[in-house]
Design an enzyme around this catalytic site. Structure first.
Site, mmCIF file in Angstrom:
data_model
loop_
_atom_site.group_PDB
_atom_site.id
_atom_site.type_symbol
_atom_site.label_atom_id
_atom_site.label_comp_id
_atom_site.label_asym_id
_atom_site.label_seq_id
_atom_site.Cartn_x
_atom_site.Cartn_y
_atom_site.Cartn_z
ATOM 1 N N HIS A 349 0.746 -1.239 -0.128
ATOM 2 C CA HIS A 349 -0.067 -0.036 0.064
ATOM 3 C C HIS A 349 0.832 1.202 -0.023
ATOM 4 O O HIS A 349 0.686 2.351 -0.800
ATOM 5 C CB HIS A 349 -0.987 -0.033 1.293
ATOM 6 C CG HIS A 349 -2.047 -0.630 1.103
ATOM 7 N ND1 HIS A 349 -3.378 0.162 1.200
ATOM 8 C CD2 HIS A 349 -2.798 -1.644 1.127
ATOM 9 C CE1 HIS A 349 -4.387 -0.617 0.894
ATOM 10 N NE2 HIS A 349 -4.187 -1.800 0.872
ATOM 11 N N GLU A 350 1.673 1.391 1.026
ATOM 12 C CA GLU A 350 2.824 2.580 1.012
ATOM 13 C C GLU A 350 3.308 2.819 -0.156
ATOM 14 O O GLU A 350 3.736 3.855 -0.557
ATOM 15 C CB GLU A 350 3.397 2.428 2.563
ATOM 16 C CG GLU A 350 2.285 1.907 3.632
ATOM 17 C CD GLU A 350 1.184 2.863 3.736
ATOM 18 O OE1 GLU A 350 0.999 4.058 3.270
ATOM 19 O OE2 GLU A 350 0.169 2.180 4.071
ATOM 20 N N HIS A 353 1.623 4.271 -2.924
ATOM 21 C CA HIS A 353 1.254 5.484 -2.664
ATOM 22 C C HIS A 353 2.467 6.379 -3.294
ATOM 23 O O HIS A 353 2.093 7.528 -3.404
ATOM 24 C CB HIS A 353 0.968 5.824 -1.248
ATOM 25 C CG HIS A 353 -0.479 5.532 -0.774
ATOM 26 N ND1 HIS A 353 -1.348 6.123 -1.333
ATOM 27 C CD2 HIS A 353 -0.700 4.740 0.273
ATOM 28 C CE1 HIS A 353 -2.436 5.793 -0.650
ATOM 29 N NE2 HIS A 353 -2.316 4.939 0.108
#
Ligand SMILES: *[C@@H]1O[C@H](CO)[C@@H](O)[C@H](O)[C@H]1NC(C)=O
Ligand SMILES: *[C@@H]1O[C@H](CO)[C@@H](O)[C@H](O)[C@H]1NC(C)=O
Ligand SMILES: *[C@@H]1O[C@H](CO)[C@@H](O)[C@H](O)[C@H]1NC(C)=O
Ligand SMILES: *[C@@H]1O[C@H](CO)[C@@H](O)[C@H](O)[C@H]1NC(C)=O
Ligand SMILES: *[C@@H]1O[C@H](CO)[C@@H](O)[C@H](O)[C@H]1NC(C)=O
Ligand SMILES: *[C@@H]1O[C@H](CO)[C@@H](O)[C@H](O)[C@H]1NC(C)=O
Length: 931
Positions: A349-350, A353
């Site tokens: 996820h990170e 991003h």
């Protein structure tokens, strides 16, 4: 009621019983933060004008760490788009402007100061307005030079915050860092705090010697500061154009794990990767670099433009309190435990991003949920590839999909927790990406996303642009069905509802009529406009005469209410529409097709149908029966194959069914329980064999899950076991000093045990010493009232708590007991009789305690589901009509609802009972009458 704790399970496609490794049961909440609720409010925020816009920041900051304050200066280069004499920007009221100056840059490089005549602050909107002495013409360029000071946050990890932690040597250490998502940059410094303003940042920070300073970019140079021998000024390289929320820094006493890694890949990514943590914590971070490399390598498969960064710092920040990691561009800050935890999904996820959020940025908060959904989908996809499907920290997509099914099929979705609404929308969009992955094909999806990221790099986007990119990719791939991706997406996003598809086969003509309508599970089905709702639905069909789960292109996209499919198989073969939950909707069939599926599942060839599809047909069947759309006999037929089923994901819908249905089948519970035991016992026994020390935790979890459900159905060995454990307590010398019995044994003992055992428990509550942890008392009281199905015992409990008022029980206790009664038919029936029998005295005592009175009446009347219950409540109402005061409308509403429920019960219970009778007789199961 205990069962709900277990509704979360996990999925793995690898092998029999092969659920994912550890931590499967714990990760869900964390990966879904409440981010969006916030964003929803932000969507309403007033936007700054576009007359004067930023083109670059020089930001210098000096923290005074001891005092928790800071001073700073920001020079914001600006351009005038329109002639104006005012400049608006963001600044939180707690940030004080010490000095301000506006300069215009002339052609010759000379600058000219323009006087500021007035500064207006709007604390509510966190904005500042500078009124200039004269209008500045369009196309002028200049700078806004502001000095400011403020206080660091200490109670949250937002804005510029300070926190502390203790080293192993018990020395205090301080951390200063930022978290600006979604709009907290303005809490540290005056800025144009909207995602759309993407400009370069030159950042300089005063670092106390001994601490490291990290920001988005690498350090360019370090300067000594006159008069401050213990600090230096660190200048960072200029960043690529970025939004304020992706800016950030960290000052802390951290060290680097090993050496930096120069990461590069085939998509021309090329940056230094560094991992940071406290010295004591580095050991736990050993695997982090490899994990990031694998994730980055997987993302490289998407063929996106490279990150314009010279380094990527990954930080395990001690005592970081944020709900989610801080994903600054080039600097990702994690809670220590999040960074060291197993699994890849959250890390992915990170990393994603860095592209989706930082490189391409949602234009406004209302577009943020599309970004979030895309990141969510791709994170699962990526983690899947890394672990070949064997790591599922969350049971994706079932857990989320099923909760969508439940929520959207209510009469009033989101009526209870409005904050969940945005979260659900995002989940739904995530599932749409999954739907497009299957229906357009993964290559087309990949191509569309590549187009999207490439075209929007360094810019912002709105949701439409993303769907259009997918549409273009679909067109390039042929798009023989002439679909419009945006129209499809819109038909699912615009309503907080889902459809149910019904398939009626004509076995002679080998056709099937497919129809769609609004899916409603909760009764009554009286949603206005239901008839006018329709969705673009992909009809992917798997046929029993050619079991192919690989081709997931739809036979048709359906928008109208009905559609006919031709060339269906002959009557010996089933069809399954929407296998693998390709679209987020349940499917109903004619009874013959259901039974064809049920028969097939009983054969050895069952595993030719993937587990997610096995779970789907089961889950759809009983939910449709619950909704009144399908005979419960057919739905129960669908459970017969479970005796041979060894994959937990397929069992999951059954556990949920037992949990949901308990209250409704009260009158036939003995038979239902006997059936549950006969279903669960064989796989449970299998799971109790060959237990060794190295047993995988999923197996242990699964065994506990079976055991819990067996226990609550009254499985003898379980009760005996619990009673044996409980007897230790009963034999204890001083039983009030502590409870030697594990919590999980209490419920079975109170439910199925003796009067003596229950009384002993009650006595422990009454004698409970104030010195012990009160939560233990609460748990005991909860189980005593919630796990008891004996009218006499419960009446006794009500006598003591409601009538005697001897000081042993508080009002809070009464609320608690009531709450437990709502799920237990014996509980609320007993309460109703109790109130009726003691009407005058109860009314006299409680009528004026309005909340408690309403709660009592509500518990006693709202939870019945049968005609008999309806009669009881109606009698009470008629007898005391006009005397209920504030609770009058509660009982009236209860009567209306029970009427609906009882219609369902009178239609379904006899069918279920007959099915159960047949089943139990055929399987030679004897039903013990326990009540
Ligand atoms: C701001 O403008 C000045 C003058 O044109 C320029 O030297 C400086 O590099 C700019 N700063 C940023 C961060 O863009
Ligand atoms: C900074 O100060 C240190 C110690 O006083 C000195 O050794 C160093 O040369 C100075 N650096 C610069 C760039 O002046
Ligand atoms: C995407 O679709 C492909 C087949 O087209 C499938 O193999 C893959 O598992 C899908 N990905 C996800 C995350 O569902
Ligand atoms: C589906 O794909 C898998 C893996 O690519 C393959 O082993 C299997 O034979 C395929 N099944 C059919 C029916 O084509
Ligand atoms: C349930 O399955 C049996 C066969 O096992 C079949 O005879 C019966 O008709 C089915 N019942 C319903 C209601 O579909
Ligand atoms: C509850 O109290 C009533 C009267 O106060 C008494 O008649 C009844 O026996 C009690 N019931 C129980 C189960 O203790």
């Amino acid at each position: 009621m205990f069962l709900r704790l277990f509704a979360i399970t996990c999925l793995c496609a690898c092998a029999t019983f092969s659920l994912a490794p550890d931590k499967v049961f714990t990760h869900i909440i964390k990966t879904r933060s409440i981010d969006l609720n916030n964003a929803h409010g932000l969507a309403m925020e007033n936007r700054l004008g576009r007359n004067v816009v930023p083109t670059g920041y020089y930001l210098e900051l000096e923290p005074y760490i001891e005092d928790g304050v800071y001073e700073g200066r920001v020079v914001i280069n600006v351009t005038w788009n329109t002639e104006t004499d005012e400049i608006n920007l963001h600044c939180a009221p707690d940030v004080a402007i010490v000095n301000s100056k506006v300069e215009l840059f002339g052609e010759s490089g000379k600058s000219q100061e323009i006087a500021i005549t007035q500064i207006d602050t709007d604390a509510k909107k966190s904005t500042l307005k500078f009124q200039l002495e004269k209008s500045v013409p369009a196309s002028s360029i200049g700078a806004l030079d502001l000095s400011f000071k403020g206080k660091m946050e200490t109670s949250t990890s937002e804005g510029l915050f300070k926190s502390s932690y203790k080293t192993d040597q018990d020395e205090e250490r301080i951390v200063v860092a930022t978290q600006f998502r979604p709009n907290n940059a303005r809490r540290m410094f005056p800025c144009f705090d909207e995602p759309e303003f993407k400009v370069p940042f030159d950042v300089s920070i005063v670092r106390p010697l001994g601490m490291i300073a990290l920001s988005n970019m690498a350090i360019s140079r370090v300067e000594n500061i006159t008069d401050e021998p213990n600090a230096e000024l660190v200048h960072f390289k200029r960043s690529p154009p970025m939004s304020t929320f992706t800016m950030g820094f960290v000052l802390a006493d951290l060290v680097q794990l090993g050496n930096s890694i120069q990461y590069s890949d085939k998509t021309s990514n090329n940056f230094e990767m560094r991992v940071w943590g406290r010295p004591e914590y580095l050991e736990a971070l050993q695997e982090v670099p490899d994990k990031f490399i694998r994730i980055l390598n997987e993302i490289a498969e998407f063929n996106w433009p490279p990150l314009p960064l010279d380094k990527l710092d990954i930080v395990a920040l001690p005592n970081y309190q944020g709900v989610k990691p801080t994903d600054n561009w080039g600097l990702i800050v994690f809670r220590e435990s999040d960074l060291s935890s197993s699994g890849h999904i959250q890390l992915t996820h990170e990393v994603l991003h860095q592209w989706l959020g930082a490189l391409v940025t949602p234009a406004w908060w209302s577009d943020a949920h599309v970004n979030k959904a895309l990141v969510g989908y791709l994170a699962v996809e990526t983690a899947y590839k890394i672990n070949r499907g064997c790591e599922m920290e969350v049971k994706w997509p079932m857990t989320f999909l099923y909760s969508l099914y439940y929520e959207y099929s209510k009469r009033y979705p989101h009526s209870r927790i409005t904050g969940m609404k945005q979260e659900t929308v995002s989940t739904k969009i995530e599932l749409l990406f999954r739907m497009f992955n299957y229906t357009l094909g993964d290559e087309t999806l990949k191509k569309g996303l590549k187009m999207f990221v490439t075209q929007r790099a360094f810019q912002t986007f709105d949701g439409d642009f993303l769907w259009q990119s997918l549409n273009t990719a679909a067109s390039e791939a042929g798009n023989s069905q002439k679909i419009d991706v945006k129209a499809i997406a819109q038909s699912w996003i615009e309503k907080d509802r889902l459809p149910v598809v019904t398939v009626k086969r004509n076995y002679d003509s080998k056709t099937a009529v497919v129809s769609q309508k609004l899916y409603l599970r909760e009764r009554p089905h009286d949603v206005p406009d239901a008839g006018r709702m329709s969705w673009w639905i992909p009809l992917v069909v798997v046929r029993g005469d050619n079991l192919d789960f690989n081709s997931t292109a739809p036979l048709a996209w359906m928008k109208d209410q009905t559609l006919e499919l031709n060339n269906m198989p002959s009557k010996e073969h089933f069809i399954i529409v929407n296998p693998e939950e390709i679209g987020p909707f349940p499917v109903n069939y004619d009874e013959d097709n259901w039974n064809l599926i049920a028969e097939f599942l009983k054969t050895e060839r069952r595993t030719k149908i993937p587990e997610l599809t096995r779970a789907k047909v089961l889950h759809d069947a009983w939910n449709l029966a619950f909704a009144g759309e399908l005979s419960f006999a057919t739905a129960l037929n669908m459970t017969l194959f479970l005796k041979h089923e060894e994959n937990l994901p397929v069992w999951d819908p059954v556990f949920t069914m037992i949990d949901h249905i308990d209250r409704h089948i009260w009158d036939i519970r003995d038979k239902f329980n006997a059936y549950v035991i006969s279903l669960l016992r064989p796989p449970y026994i299998k799971l109790t064999k060959d237990i060794d020390e190295n047993e995988k935790s999923w197996r242990r979890n699964m065994r506990n899950l079976f055991k819990t459900f067996l226990c609550s159905a009254g499985y003898k060995p379980c009760i005996k076991d619990a009673q044996e454990q409980y007897s230790k307590w009963m034999k204890a010398q001083n039983p009030d000093e502590g409870n030697p019995v594990s919590d999980r044994y209490l419920c079975p003992v109170f439910r199925w045990g003796t009067q003596e055992e229950w009384n002993f428990g009650l006595q422990r509550v009454i004698n409970f010493p104030p010195s012990r942890k009160q939560s233990e008392r609460t748990y005991l009281l909860k189980t005593l009232s919630g796990c008891c199905e004996d009218k006499y015992k419960l009446t006794r409990l009500l006598n003591i708590t409601l009538l005697e008022e001897n000081g042993n029980f508080t009002e809070r206790d009464i609320f608690l007991i009531n709450n437990m009664f709502s799920d237990e038919p014996v509980g609320h029936t007993t309460l109703l009789h109790f109130i009726d029998d003691n009407w005058n005295i109860i009314k006299q005592k409680y009528y004026h305690r309005t909340n408690l009175w309403s709660h009592l009446i509500s518990t006693a009347t709202s939870y019945f589901t049968t005609k008999a219950g309806l009669d009881l409540v109606t009698q009470l109402y008629v007898k005391h009509q006009g005397e209920f005061g504030p609770a009058e409308h509660i009982i009236e509403k209860a009567i209306r609802n029970i009427k609906e429920e009882s219609k369902w019960s009178s239609q379904n219970l006899p069918v279920m009972e007959k099915w159960l009778d047949d089943y139990l007789e055929r399987n030679g199961v004897k039903v013990e009458k326990k009540y």
